[in-house]
Each structure stands twice: as structure tokens, then as C-alpha cells.
Scaffold this active site. Structure first.
Site, PDB file in Angstrom:
ATOM      1  N   ASP A  28      44.406  15.759  31.158  1.00  0.00           N
ATOM      2  CA  ASP A  28      44.465  15.824  29.701  1.00  0.00           C
ATOM      3  C   ASP A  28      45.441  16.427  28.842  1.00  0.00           C
ATOM      4  O   ASP A  28      45.331  17.894  28.993  1.00  0.00           O
ATOM      5  CB  ASP A  28      43.067  15.844  29.145  1.00  0.00           C
ATOM      6  CG  ASP A  28      42.936  15.997  27.338  1.00  0.00           C
ATOM      7  OD1 ASP A  28      43.620  15.032  27.110  1.00  0.00           O
ATOM      8  OD2 ASP A  28      42.283  16.914  26.747  1.00  0.00           O
ATOM      9  N   GLU A  81      58.890  35.712  45.301  1.00  0.00           N
ATOM     10  CA  GLU A  81      57.965  35.042  46.212  1.00  0.00           C
ATOM     11  C   GLU A  81      58.702  34.022  46.694  1.00  0.00           C
ATOM     12  O   GLU A  81      58.109  32.988  47.382  1.00  0.00           O
ATOM     13  CB  GLU A  81      56.863  34.779  45.761  1.00  0.00           C
ATOM     14  CG  GLU A  81      56.540  34.065  44.534  1.00  0.00           C
ATOM     15  CD  GLU A  81      55.261  33.575  44.542  1.00  0.00           C
ATOM     16  OE1 GLU A  81      53.970  34.099  44.273  1.00  0.00           O
ATOM     17  OE2 GLU A  81      55.262  32.185  44.585  1.00  0.00           O
ATOM     18  N   CYS A 113      53.687  38.061  41.824  1.00  0.00           N
ATOM     19  CA  CYS A 113      54.450  38.039  40.711  1.00  0.00           C
ATOM     20  C   CYS A 113      54.916  39.573  40.149  1.00  0.00           C
ATOM     21  O   CYS A 113      55.456  39.660  39.279  1.00  0.00           O
ATOM     22  CB  CYS A 113      53.605  37.576  39.584  1.00  0.00           C
ATOM     23  SG  CYS A 113      53.438  35.577  39.607  1.00  0.00           S
ATOM     24  N   ARG A 200      39.006  30.372  38.240  1.00  0.00           N
ATOM     25  CA  ARG A 200      38.717  31.416  37.317  1.00  0.00           C
ATOM     26  C   ARG A 200      38.859  32.899  37.754  1.00  0.00           C
ATOM     27  O   ARG A 200      39.082  33.947  36.901  1.00  0.00           O
ATOM     28  CB  ARG A 200      37.521  31.110  36.829  1.00  0.00           C
ATOM     29  CG  ARG A 200      37.467  29.849  35.937  1.00  0.00           C
ATOM     30  CD  ARG A 200      35.843  29.606  35.463  1.00  0.00           C
ATOM     31  NE  ARG A 200      35.879  28.553  34.544  1.00  0.00           N
ATOM     32  CZ  ARG A 200      35.990  28.497  33.237  1.00  0.00           C
ATOM     33  NH1 ARG A 200      36.211  29.626  32.602  1.00  0.00           N
ATOM     34  NH2 ARG A 200      36.268  27.255  32.578  1.00  0.00           N
ATOM     35  N   THR A 202      41.098  34.290  38.963  1.00  0.00           N
ATOM     36  CA  THR A 202      42.426  35.003  38.753  1.00  0.00           C
ATOM     37  C   THR A 202      42.580  35.591  37.348  1.00  0.00           C
ATOM     38  O   THR A 202      43.497  36.375  37.067  1.00  0.00           O
ATOM     39  CB  THR A 202      43.379  34.006  38.813  1.00  0.00           C
ATOM     40  OG1 THR A 202      43.251  33.133  37.776  1.00  0.00           O
ATOM     41  CG2 THR A 202      43.725  33.259  40.105  1.00  0.00           C
ATOM     42  N   HIS A 235      52.997  40.559  31.973  1.00  0.00           N
ATOM     43  CA  HIS A 235      53.424  39.184  32.687  1.00  0.00           C
ATOM     44  C   HIS A 235      52.693  38.172  32.214  1.00  0.00           C
ATOM     45  O   HIS A 235      51.789  38.004  31.378  1.00  0.00           O
ATOM     46  CB  HIS A 235      52.514  39.525  34.326  1.00  0.00           C
ATOM     47  CG  HIS A 235      52.676  38.409  35.082  1.00  0.00           C
ATOM     48  ND1 HIS A 235      53.894  37.617  35.265  1.00  0.00           N
ATOM     49  CD2 HIS A 235      51.506  37.817  35.773  1.00  0.00           C
ATOM     50  CE1 HIS A 235      53.504  36.497  36.064  1.00  0.00           C
ATOM     51  NE2 HIS A 235      52.141  36.685  36.345  1.00  0.00           N
ATOM     52  N   LYS A 240      48.855  32.118  27.274  1.00  0.00           N
ATOM     53  CA  LYS A 240      47.483  32.698  26.664  1.00  0.00           C
ATOM     54  C   LYS A 240      47.191  34.158  27.157  1.00  0.00           C
ATOM     55  O   LYS A 240      46.731  34.900  26.537  1.00  0.00           O
ATOM     56  CB  LYS A 240      46.348  31.783  27.175  1.00  0.00           C
ATOM     57  CG  LYS A 240      44.897  31.986  26.402  1.00  0.00           C
ATOM     58  CD  LYS A 240      43.954  31.116  26.872  1.00  0.00           C
ATOM     59  CE  LYS A 240      42.695  31.034  26.124  1.00  0.00           C
ATOM     60  NZ  LYS A 240      41.848  29.980  26.399  1.00  0.00           N
ATOM     61  N   ASN A 267      55.845  29.869  33.649  1.00  0.00           N
ATOM     62  CA  ASN A 267      55.496  31.449  34.746  1.00  0.00           C
ATOM     63  C   ASN A 267      56.586  31.418  35.552  1.00  0.00           C
ATOM     64  O   ASN A 267      56.597  30.816  36.538  1.00  0.00           O
ATOM     65  CB  ASN A 267      54.208  31.229  35.150  1.00  0.00           C
ATOM     66  CG  ASN A 267      53.963  32.316  36.182  1.00  0.00           C
ATOM     67  OD1 ASN A 267      54.717  33.301  36.089  1.00  0.00           O
ATOM     68  ND2 ASN A 267      52.735  32.380  36.724  1.00  0.00           N
ATOM     69  N   SER A 297      49.603  39.195  41.950  1.00  0.00           N
ATOM     70  CA  SER A 297      48.212  38.879  42.342  1.00  0.00           C
ATOM     71  C   SER A 297      48.134  39.578  43.949  1.00  0.00           C
ATOM     72  O   SER A 297      49.233  39.603  44.555  1.00  0.00           O
ATOM     73  CB  SER A 297      48.061  37.577  42.899  1.00  0.00           C
ATOM     74  OG  SER A 297      47.847  36.577  41.407  1.00  0.00           O
TER      75      SER A 297
END
Lengths: 349, 133
Positions: A28, A81, A113, A200, A202, A235, A240, A267, A297
Site C-alpha cells: 500500500d 557499506e 550507516c 521495529r 531498529t 542520519h 520520519k 536513505n 547500526s
């Protein structure tokens, strides 16, 4: 005092819209666009990779640092990376292409990152310690997201390059702080093509905990508050997260706007906050303070406070502005072209 | 059609940095570099870096490409006159072949040229892209 002598960015011209990816996987699109605050992302064509993006960004950094003879660059560090080789440095190609070989130290950095901000941190340290006149730090990625994974909607490409030095600065580094723990939120094992992530997990325990950890510690160390800064860049795994973490720290939308590129760039992994810094420097005025915090990460954040100098007005227009690369003359591709460009289609050798 | 890595390595000065020979007597610039000026026999020269902007003077469209470039087809190969008058041939990238025109302004950009399969060395060099800034 150490800081940035020249900066530059490079982005692919190609873009793919969220709707185009969602269509293929039955996702969606409106909910992805709302959830990620991201409308489209950059797509590197097959003849562009971390090395080529790094070369072009470095040439622009040199254009803004006319006094720098490439032979005086004592180190080149590329954080990514997506180094094209598993074994063979990206930095050697870039150093050769800009004429900085052979008397130069070179290493490729990796830390998901935040590999780019690591390169910036080490380059700054070298020049601050007077070990060399200039050091070149590059943050670049052509990141891959697995087909149909949430990451596929955001994984993008771009590069930012910074020549660090101690004279002719356009932005002085006032202070830094790094914050790191062992947090397995995102990884890629050897020989795997696509990364894996903890969904989630992350978010709160990873991105927010480390970005807030580094940012609050640096603000505390410097005795500063969000309102003391003209701009901030974080970052940007999507649109969001950087907005949310900025608001949590007391920054406003106006402060993050120049460097908030993810909604139409995606990103850029190692490139994200460094490219955000290039876009912010493009509009900054002498005396402005810029707050920057990366996130990688695994997990960690590097935070920097930059103070813009008078020289910004002399060099700003000596290379193309990042926002121009982001928003003008883009080429939209369909999913088939994107899959071909990103080598997602299995072929006979 | 494979570009052997040793040959590529020898040509970095041209492929990576666009280094050319500018001879003292004639003032002419040659790319790739030459030891002797073919017009004057002069050997005194300085190494100059070619400018990275120019205009397409002629081009051809490759539709049936050699295997190493098959994924890029169709593409244009163009000769461009750079701003110092030197002429250079390269692939035109980031551009549909229908958009390539004689007189079109181009910029020289560093790109991946080819690879020796999935396991071999990557070759880098220059290509033309449309100039839009």
C-alpha cells in the site's frame, strides 16, 4: 583548530517512486509514504558505484578548496557499506583519480550507516594532531534493499566528501562525541547480497537510543542547547526518524529543513548525515552553528558541532549545490529498469 | 573485449585524470600523451589536465553492443571537442540515444567502464553526461 576546508556531494540523476515499488509487491503505497515520510529514492545506474560517486564528490570538494594541492592530502578514508570490492580498497582508486597518490595513507571504513562520519572523525583527528596538512573523508553508498523488504523503499545512493584541514576553514569543528553499544538491529553476513534487520527493534533501542545518546552527551559537553544552532542534520533512514529525533532534542523543522533530504533522496546509508551537512553548508551563513549526528547500526552515533566561517560565502558557488542535484533534471525509472540497474535480475554469466 | 587490468593500470593517467601532452613549440595538446609532437618533432612538453566540459561534434549509436557493454545498449559513442579544443571519444551516459545531438553540451564524469565478470577487476574511466548545471 581543525575543520572543513572544502566539501562536495554527488547524487545519481535516476529516481524511483514509492508507488512504482509498491505496485510490484502489492504494498500500500500511501501507507508506506506516510509511514516512512518518503516519496522517492535515488537509483544509481550500472556505471555508477561508491567509487565513482566518491570521485565526483571529491572533485567538488577540491573545487571549493582551491588552495589544496591534491598531493598535500595525507590521508583518504571512504566510509561505505557498499565498497565495490570485498578485498581491494575503494580509496586507492579515488586517490589515483584526484592525483593524490602515492604519498598518502588510505583505508576503507565500515560501520553500517556511520562509516562516513567515522571517516570524517579520523580525518579531523589527523589534521588536528598536525600529522598531515589535509585529510579527505568521504561518505558514500549505493545501498541495496532486498526485494519487497521495507528497506527496498528507502535504500538509495549518494556521496559527500570533506577535505579536513587547519587553515582556510569554511566550518570549524568545535567538538565531537561518539556513543556506541553492541546492538544487533541491522547486519549483513559475509557473501550475503542483502542486509537483514530487526524490524521495529531498529527504532527505539537502536536509532533513537544512540542518536539521542551521542547528541545529548555532546550538547551537555559543549554547554549548548538546540536553540543555539542555526541548523541540524541527522542520519536519515527515512524521512520520519530524523524529524522525530530532532523534535525530541528540541530542534525545529526550520533547523533541519536544509539537510532533511530523505523524503526525495531516500536513505543514502553512510552518506545520509554527511550529504545533509553539504546541503546545510550550501545555505549556511558565517557564524552559524550546525549540529550533526550520524547513526550506524550495530550500533553507534558520531555527533559534531560545526561553526561556519566567513569563507563559506567565497566557496559556496564553486561547485553545484546538493539541493540542485536532488531536485533538478531527475530521470524517473520503472521497476524493471531499477531491477536491471541494481543487478536484481539473475542472468547467465 | 576484456580490458586487462595491467593495461588499464598503465592507462590510469589518461582514463582517471585526463592527462595530456602540451608541446612547447606548437602549443598543441595531444591526448593520450605522446613522446614526440608529430608536427614539429618537439619533445619538450608539459603535462596538462584536460578540461571536463565540451560539445559533441559527432556521434554514433551502438544498438548491438560488444558483450561487455550489452546491458548498456542502446548507447551513443561521441567525439566531443573540449573547451581547450582537444577532441575526446567516450560513451554518453545518463541520456537516451534520441536526446544525443551534435552541438550538445557535455561534461566529463568518472564512471565504471567495464568489469572482468563477477570475479574480476573493475575498470573505471571517463564518460560524457549531458551538461545541465
Amino acid at each position: 583548530m581543525a575543520g572543513i576546508v572544502g566539501y562536495g556531494a554527488h547524487l545519481p540523476r535516476h529516481r524511483i517512486k514509492v508507488e512504482e515499488i509498491a505496485k510490484v509487491w502489492g504494498a500500500d503505497a500511501p501507507s508506506y509514504k506516510k509511514g516512512l515520510m518518503l516519496r522517492e529514492k535515488s537509483v544509481p545506474p550500472p556505471d555508477m558505484d561508491t567509487i565513482t560517486l566518491s570521485v565526483e564528490a571529491s572533485k567538488r570538494a577540491l573545487a571549493r578548496a582551491e588552495m589544496v594541492d591534491p598531493a598535500d592530502i595525507g590521508a583518504i578514508y571512504i566510509g561505505s557499506e557498499s565498497h565495490p570490492y570485498a578485498v581491494k580498497p575503494s580509496g586507492t582508486v579515488v586517490a589515483e583519480a584526484i592525483g593524490a597518490t602515492p604519498h598518502i595513507h588510505c583505508a576503507d571504513f565500515e560501520f553500517a550507516c556511520k562509516a562516513g562520519s567515522e571517516a570524517m572523525y579520523v580525518a579531523l583527528s589527523h589534521v588536528e594532531a598536525k600529522q598531515m596538512k589535509y585529510a579527505l573523508a568521504i561518505a558514500a553508498d549505493t545501498s541495496q534493499g532486498a526485494p519487497s523488504d521495507a528497506l527496498e523503499f528507502s535504500a538509495a545512493a549518494g556521496a559527500g566528501a570533506f577535505i579536513m584541514g587547519t587553515d582556510n576553514l569554511i566550518a570549524e569543528c568545535l567538538d565531537t562525541h561518539s556513543y556506541m553499544t553492541d546492538t544487533p538491529d541491522f547486519w549483513r553476513r559475509e557473501h550475503q547480497f542483502y542486509p537483514q534487520h530487526g524490524g521495529r527493534f531498529t527504532g527505539e533501542e537502536a536509532y533513537f537510543a544512540h542518536t539521542l545518546g551521542a547528541s545529548k552527551a555532546l550538547l551537555g559537553k559543549a554547554g549548548m542547547k538546540a536553540k543555539d544552532f542555526a541548523y541540524a542534520t541527522f542520519h536519515q533512514p527515512n524521512g520520519k526518524f530524523p524529524q522525530k529525533v530532532a523534535f525530541m532534542l528540541g530542534f525545529t523543522q526550520e533547523q533541519i529543513d536544509p539537510g532533511w533530504l530523505a523524503p526525495t533522496l531516500g536513505n543514502t546509508y553512510s552518506g545520509a548525515s554527511p550529504i545533509g551537512l553539504t546541503a546545510t553548508l550550501d545555505v549556511a551563513k558565517p557564524g552559524d552553528l550546525i549540529f550533526m549526528c550520524s547513526y550506524g547500526s550495530g550500533a553507534g552515533s558520531d555527533a559534531f558541532i560545526w561553526k561556519v566561517t566567513d569563507r563559506i560565502n567565497e566557496v559556496r558557488d564553486k561547485a553545484v549545490h546538493t539541493r540542485k542535484l536532488l531536485s533538478e533534471n531527475v530521470i524517473y525509472v520503472d521497476y524493471g529498469t531499477y531491477a536491471k540497474y541494481r543487478r536484481k535480475i539473475r542472468k547467465n554469466d | 573485449m576484456t580490458m586487462f587490468s595491467s593495461r588499464n593500470w598503465r592507462e590510469y593517467q589518461h582514463r582517471y585524470r585526463l592527462e595530456a601532452s602540451k608541446f612547447k613549440k606548437s602549443g598543441k595538446t595531444y591526448f593520450p600523451k605522446r613522446t614526440v609532437d608529430p608536427e614539429t618533432g618537439d619533445t619538450e612538453q608539459e603535462i596538462v589536465k584536460l578540461p571536463d566540459e565540451g560539445k559533441i561534434v559527432t556521434y554514433t549509436v551502438i544498438r548491438v553492443a560488444p558483450s561487455k557493454f550489452a546491458d548498456m545498449a542502446p548507447y551513443a559513442l561521441a567525439i566531443a571537442e573540449l573547451t581547450d579544443g582537444t577532441r575526446l571519444m567516450a560513451q554518453v551516459t545518463d541520456c537516451d540515444v534520441e536526446q544525443v545531438k551534435i552541438g550538445m553540451d557535455v561534461r566529463v564524469e568518472f564512471r565504471r567502464i567495464q568489469d572482468e565478470g563477477h570475479h574480476g577487476v573493475l575498470s573505471y574511466g571517463y564518460k560524457f553526461v549531458p551538461k545541465w548545471f
